[in-house]
Design a protein around this motif. Structure first.
Motif, mmCIF file in Angstrom:
data_model
loop_
_atom_site.group_PDB
_atom_site.id
_atom_site.type_symbol
_atom_site.label_atom_id
_atom_site.label_comp_id
_atom_site.label_asym_id
_atom_site.label_seq_id
_atom_site.Cartn_x
_atom_site.Cartn_y
_atom_site.Cartn_z
ATOM 1 N N GLY A 10 3.825 11.208 8.579
ATOM 2 C CA GLY A 10 3.559 9.783 8.698
ATOM 3 C C GLY A 10 4.300 8.993 7.631
ATOM 4 O O GLY A 10 4.735 9.549 6.619
ATOM 5 N N LYS A 11 4.416 7.698 7.860
ATOM 6 C CA LYS A 11 5.192 6.863 6.934
ATOM 7 C C LYS A 11 4.363 6.286 5.796
ATOM 8 O O LYS A 11 4.915 5.678 4.876
ATOM 9 N N VAL A 12 3.046 6.488 5.843
ATOM 10 C CA VAL A 12 2.163 5.943 4.810
ATOM 11 C C VAL A 12 1.931 6.947 3.682
ATOM 12 O O VAL A 12 1.802 6.574 2.508
ATOM 13 N N ALA A 13 1.886 8.240 4.015
ATOM 14 C CA ALA A 13 1.430 9.267 3.074
ATOM 15 C C ALA A 13 2.244 9.317 1.784
ATOM 16 O O ALA A 13 1.681 9.273 0.685
ATOM 17 N N LEU A 14 3.559 9.432 1.903
ATOM 18 C CA LEU A 14 4.372 9.596 0.701
ATOM 19 C C LEU A 14 4.396 8.354 -0.185
ATOM 20 O O LEU A 14 4.176 8.464 -1.402
ATOM 21 N N PRO A 15 4.637 7.147 0.341
ATOM 22 C CA PRO A 15 4.616 5.962 -0.536
ATOM 23 C C PRO A 15 3.283 5.785 -1.254
ATOM 24 O O PRO A 15 3.252 5.430 -2.441
ATOM 25 N N TRP A 16 2.180 6.028 -0.534
ATOM 26 C CA TRP A 16 0.861 5.878 -1.149
ATOM 27 C C TRP A 16 0.661 6.921 -2.248
ATOM 28 O O TRP A 16 0.177 6.613 -3.343
ATOM 29 N N THR A 17 1.070 8.166 -1.978
ATOM 30 C CA THR A 17 0.921 9.227 -2.966
ATOM 31 C C THR A 17 1.742 8.934 -4.217
ATOM 32 O O THR A 17 1.287 9.154 -5.348
ATOM 33 N N LYS A 18 2.959 8.436 -4.041
ATOM 34 C CA LYS A 18 3.794 8.090 -5.196
ATOM 35 C C LYS A 18 3.134 7.008 -6.036
ATOM 36 O O LYS A 18 3.165 7.053 -7.270
ATOM 37 N N GLN A 19 2.503 6.045 -5.389
ATOM 38 C CA GLN A 19 1.802 4.978 -6.106
ATOM 39 C C GLN A 19 0.612 5.544 -6.883
ATOM 40 O O GLN A 19 0.402 5.210 -8.060
ATOM 41 N N VAL A 20 -0.146 6.411 -6.245
ATOM 42 C CA VAL A 20 -1.311 7.014 -6.894
ATOM 43 C C VAL A 20 -0.897 7.849 -8.100
ATOM 44 O O VAL A 20 -1.481 7.761 -9.182
#
Length: 272
Positions: free
Chosen positions: A241-251
């Protein structure tokens, strides 16, 4: 070359989609479900390419039994996809003991039993690929999914350790970490704790973040799974999915910043 793929929780959602994707290209599939009638359509279409087996992954003895049947039937198990699991919605305080134990039994212990059952076969073969369905919520968390988060964090720790233990036997391990997808995971498959009014604001904030854009199309994941299985050097982790990696990098950026802020205290705690 056709492979033998063993998939748990193949009655619906990702499990059924992926089972059909493998069958369409000529792989052989061992598909487990609690209710075998959910696999009738695949059996009718693909015949001897699919072996449907009834299984409740919470039953350790049954897990070993169905793995043995699969080995006897097809002669080999190339890939295990531990897909069986469900979501429990509820805050830490709202969750009952039974709800918490049931969640861990299926999402963690069921996966552990299946992994233990297939390892001797893969070791003897000298090859294999164990694919664990984790979640982006195994590396970052959301409220209202407290015990689900915990179960996936446990899967992450187990599987990362497993990968270091079995690499020398020719066995690969991959954690799949999807963001939200439009399956019935949050619907008919879900369990909900009895809500407490005090947590209504937390629940409202959680619901506000569940936009249509945040959820992927589950059918889009099949190509990724085929590529993963075909890879000669599969990754330990694959986000979907396109949400998982950007969100994880932010976290993780936030975590690193906080750890650095307390680095002097942490170093002093070493005591020498």
């Amino acid at each position: 070359m056709a492979r033998v793929i063993f998939i748990t929780g193949a009655s619906r959602g990702f499990g059924k989609l992926w089972a059909e994707a493998f069958l369409k290209r000529g792989d052989k599939v061992v598909a487990t479900a609690r209710n075998l009638s959910t696999l009738d359509d695949l059996v009718k279409t693909y015949g001897n390419l699919i072996l449907p087996l009834q299984l409740d992954v919470n039953d350790r003895a049954a897990a070993f039994e169905v793995v043995s049947k699969a080995k006897q039937h097809f002669g080999v198990i190339d890939v295990l996809i531990n897909n069986a699991g469900y979501g429990l919605f509820g805050t830490v305080e709202e969750t009952t003991e039974k709800e918490a134990r049931d969640q861990m039994e299926t999402n963690f212990f069921g996966l552990l039993w299946m992994t233990q059952a297939v390892l001797p076969i893969m070791r003897k073969q000298g090859h294999g690929h164990i694919i664990q369905l984790s979640s982006v919520l195994g590396v970052a968390t959301l409220p209202i999914l407290s015990i689900y988060n915990a179960s996936k964090f446990a899967v992450e720790g187990l599987s990362e350790t497993l990968a270091t233990e079995v690499k020398g036997f020719g066995i690969n391990v991959t954690l799949i970490e999807p963001n939200g997808f439009a399956t019935d995971w949050a619907g008919a498959s879900a369990v909900n704790s009895e809500p407490m009014d005090i947590y209504n604001p937390v629940r409202a904030a959680f619901q506000a973040g569940l936009t249509d854009e945040a959820f992927g199309n589950p059918e889009g994941t099949s190509v990724a799974i085929l590529k993963l299985v075909d890879s000669e050097n599969p990754p330990l982790r694959l986000m979907l999915g396109k949400v998982a990696l950007p969100w994880t990098k932010q976290v993780y950026a936030g975590r690193l910043a906080e750890w650095e802020k307390w680095a002097d205290v942490a170093t002093a705690a070493h005591g020498k």
